[in-house]
Write a protein that holds these residues in place. Structure first.
Motif, PDB file in Angstrom:
ATOM      1  N   ASN A   4       5.879   1.408  -7.347  1.00 17.44           N
ATOM      2  CA  ASN A   4       6.090   1.394  -5.900  1.00 17.44           C
ATOM      3  C   ASN A   4       7.542   1.072  -5.612  1.00 17.44           C
ATOM      4  O   ASN A   4       8.130   0.224  -6.283  1.00 17.44           O
ATOM      5  CB  ASN A   4       5.245   0.304  -5.234  1.00 17.44           C
ATOM      6  CG  ASN A   4       3.773   0.575  -5.288  1.00 17.44           C
ATOM      7  OD1 ASN A   4       3.178   0.550  -6.352  1.00 17.44           O
ATOM      8  ND2 ASN A   4       3.181   0.819  -4.140  1.00 17.44           N
ATOM      9  N   VAL A  29       2.988 -12.139  -3.001  1.00 17.22           N
ATOM     10  CA  VAL A  29       2.185 -11.495  -4.048  1.00 17.22           C
ATOM     11  C   VAL A  29       0.719 -11.463  -3.623  1.00 17.22           C
ATOM     12  O   VAL A  29       0.092 -12.508  -3.458  1.00 17.22           O
ATOM     13  CB  VAL A  29       2.345 -12.221  -5.398  1.00 17.22           C
ATOM     14  CG1 VAL A  29       1.397 -11.637  -6.443  1.00 17.22           C
ATOM     15  CG2 VAL A  29       3.788 -12.120  -5.871  1.00 17.22           C
ATOM     16  N   VAL A  89       4.967  -6.967 -15.132  1.00 16.10           N
ATOM     17  CA  VAL A  89       5.463  -6.517 -13.836  1.00 16.10           C
ATOM     18  C   VAL A  89       6.979  -6.539 -13.878  1.00 16.10           C
ATOM     19  O   VAL A  89       7.577  -7.580 -14.141  1.00 16.10           O
ATOM     20  CB  VAL A  89       4.949  -7.434 -12.699  1.00 16.10           C
ATOM     21  CG1 VAL A  89       5.461  -6.949 -11.352  1.00 16.10           C
ATOM     22  CG2 VAL A  89       3.438  -7.540 -12.719  1.00 16.10           C
ATOM     23  N   ILE A  91      10.277  -5.939 -11.605  1.00 17.16           N
ATOM     24  CA  ILE A  91      10.800  -5.807 -10.239  1.00 17.16           C
ATOM     25  C   ILE A  91      12.288  -5.543 -10.364  1.00 17.16           C
ATOM     26  O   ILE A  91      13.013  -6.340 -10.971  1.00 17.16           O
ATOM     27  CB  ILE A  91      10.557  -7.096  -9.427  1.00 17.16           C
ATOM     28  CG1 ILE A  91       9.067  -7.444  -9.408  1.00 17.16           C
ATOM     29  CG2 ILE A  91      11.114  -6.949  -8.001  1.00 17.16           C
ATOM     30  CD1 ILE A  91       8.774  -8.843  -8.904  1.00 17.16           C
ATOM     31  N   ILE A 104       8.648  -1.959  -7.939  1.00 18.05           N
ATOM     32  CA  ILE A 104       7.713  -2.729  -8.765  1.00 18.05           C
ATOM     33  C   ILE A 104       6.987  -1.745  -9.672  1.00 18.05           C
ATOM     34  O   ILE A 104       6.384  -0.779  -9.190  1.00 18.05           O
ATOM     35  CB  ILE A 104       6.681  -3.499  -7.928  1.00 18.05           C
ATOM     36  CG1 ILE A 104       7.343  -4.539  -7.050  1.00 18.05           C
ATOM     37  CG2 ILE A 104       5.641  -4.159  -8.847  1.00 18.05           C
ATOM     38  CD1 ILE A 104       6.370  -5.312  -6.159  1.00 18.05           C
ATOM     39  N   GLU A 106       4.033  -1.947 -12.523  1.00 18.36           N
ATOM     40  CA  GLU A 106       3.028  -2.860 -13.049  1.00 18.36           C
ATOM     41  C   GLU A 106       2.114  -2.133 -14.018  1.00 18.36           C
ATOM     42  O   GLU A 106       1.649  -1.032 -13.743  1.00 18.36           O
ATOM     43  CB  GLU A 106       2.199  -3.460 -11.910  1.00 18.36           C
ATOM     44  CG  GLU A 106       1.172  -4.456 -12.386  1.00 18.36           C
ATOM     45  CD  GLU A 106       0.512  -5.235 -11.263  1.00 18.36           C
ATOM     46  OE1 GLU A 106      -0.472  -5.941 -11.547  1.00 18.36           O
ATOM     47  OE2 GLU A 106       0.973  -5.151 -10.103  1.00 18.36           O
ATOM     48  N   LEU A 125      -3.632  -0.540  -7.863  1.00 24.42           N
ATOM     49  CA  LEU A 125      -2.345  -1.212  -8.037  1.00 24.42           C
ATOM     50  C   LEU A 125      -1.332  -0.725  -7.004  1.00 24.42           C
ATOM     51  O   LEU A 125      -0.528  -1.499  -6.494  1.00 24.42           O
ATOM     52  CB  LEU A 125      -1.801  -1.000  -9.448  1.00 24.42           C
ATOM     53  CG  LEU A 125      -2.500  -1.763 -10.563  1.00 24.42           C
ATOM     54  CD1 LEU A 125      -1.922  -1.365 -11.913  1.00 24.42           C
ATOM     55  CD2 LEU A 125      -2.386  -3.259 -10.349  1.00 24.42           C
ATOM     56  N   HIS A 126      -1.363   0.584  -6.713  1.00 21.87           N
ATOM     57  CA  HIS A 126      -0.419   1.140  -5.740  1.00 21.87           C
ATOM     58  C   HIS A 126      -0.636   0.495  -4.368  1.00 21.87           C
ATOM     59  O   HIS A 126       0.327   0.079  -3.716  1.00 21.87           O
ATOM     60  CB  HIS A 126      -0.566   2.657  -5.657  1.00 21.87           C
ATOM     61  CG  HIS A 126       0.452   3.280  -4.778  1.00 21.87           C
ATOM     62  ND1 HIS A 126       1.761   3.485  -5.178  1.00 21.87           N
ATOM     63  CD2 HIS A 126       0.389   3.708  -3.495  1.00 21.87           C
ATOM     64  CE1 HIS A 126       2.444   4.025  -4.186  1.00 21.87           C
ATOM     65  NE2 HIS A 126       1.639   4.169  -3.153  1.00 21.87           N
ATOM     66  N   ARG A 128      -2.074  -2.414  -3.727  1.00 19.39           N
ATOM     67  CA  ARG A 128      -1.726  -3.841  -3.819  1.00 19.39           C
ATOM     68  C   ARG A 128      -0.219  -4.034  -3.755  1.00 19.39           C
ATOM     69  O   ARG A 128       0.286  -4.908  -3.046  1.00 19.39           O
ATOM     70  CB  ARG A 128      -2.282  -4.408  -5.131  1.00 19.39           C
ATOM     71  CG  ARG A 128      -1.950  -5.844  -5.371  1.00 19.39           C
ATOM     72  CD  ARG A 128      -2.546  -6.275  -6.727  1.00 19.39           C
ATOM     73  NE  ARG A 128      -2.127  -7.589  -7.074  1.00 19.39           N
ATOM     74  CZ  ARG A 128      -0.983  -7.890  -7.699  1.00 19.39           C
ATOM     75  NH1 ARG A 128      -0.155  -6.937  -8.044  1.00 19.39           N
ATOM     76  NH2 ARG A 128      -0.678  -9.128  -7.970  1.00 19.39           N
ATOM     77  N   ASN A 129       0.526  -3.221  -4.492  1.00 15.57           N
ATOM     78  CA  ASN A 129       1.976  -3.410  -4.539  1.00 15.57           C
ATOM     79  C   ASN A 129       2.684  -2.848  -3.316  1.00 15.57           C
ATOM     80  O   ASN A 129       3.796  -3.284  -2.998  1.00 15.57           O
ATOM     81  CB  ASN A 129       2.536  -2.868  -5.848  1.00 15.57           C
ATOM     82  CG  ASN A 129       2.162  -3.776  -7.007  1.00 15.57           C
ATOM     83  OD1 ASN A 129       2.014  -4.985  -6.830  1.00 15.57           O
ATOM     84  ND2 ASN A 129       1.988  -3.214  -8.183  1.00 15.57           N
ATOM     85  N   THR A 132       2.386  -5.898  -1.308  1.00 13.69           N
ATOM     86  CA  THR A 132       3.279  -6.911  -1.882  1.00 13.69           C
ATOM     87  C   THR A 132       4.714  -6.656  -1.434  1.00 13.69           C
ATOM     88  O   THR A 132       5.412  -7.584  -1.006  1.00 13.69           O
ATOM     89  CB  THR A 132       3.163  -6.908  -3.426  1.00 13.69           C
ATOM     90  OG1 THR A 132       1.872  -7.428  -3.777  1.00 13.69           O
ATOM     91  CG2 THR A 132       4.242  -7.751  -4.071  1.00 13.69           C
TER      92      THR A 132
END
Length: 148
Positions: A4, A29, A89, A91, A104, A106, A125-126, A128-129, A132
């Protein structure tokens, strides 16, 4: 693996200031619920954040370890969230005009999460991030507005 990227409307230094304040971790997070302790050396290699994941009363105490740290540019973490497992992860911060492109990446590296097919894991995950990065932007851009 999920990647992301978001343009945050402030300098890499302001974004790094948020990353470098371990006590802010649960504010940006998704999934981190509270902080229990932050190693004094955070965000240096080997330092840990001691946090909890989940929702009360089902909180699980865990930690996140710094694997690599290049202040103002990148932070690589080993984030544990048992019983799901652990993830690496990365960043990265890259200046773009007056802002910062934050990426990010992950990847699940241990535990049951590694058995979830990428076609299922990546969209979760996409999402969530994405959230985030949205939260990280709120914190970093607010620092810009307040001059903190």
């Amino acid at each position: 693996m999920s990647t992301n990227t978001r343009l945050i409307e402030t300098t890499p230094e302001r974004v790094w200031d948020v990353l470098a304040d371990g006590w802010l971790y649960p504010l940006w997070v998704v999934g981190a619920s509270r902080m229990r302790d932050v190693d004094a050396a955070w965000p240096e290699v080997g330092a840990k954040l001691h946090h909890s994941v989940g929702v009360w009363p089902a909180l699980i105490d865990d930690d996140t370890l710094v694997l690599e740290s290049d202040p103002g540019r990148s932070l690589k973490l080993h984030a544990r969230a048992w019983p799901a497992g652990a993830a690496e992860v990365l960043i990265t911060l890259a200046p773009q005009g007056a802002g910062t492109n934050v990426t990010i990446v992950e990847q699940a590296v241990s535990g049951p999460a590694t058995m979830i097919p990428q076609v299922v894991q990546s969209p979760t995950l996409h999402w969530r991030n994405t959230e985030t990065l949205r939260r990280l932007a709120f914190l970093a851009e607010r620092r810009e507005a307040s001059g903190a």
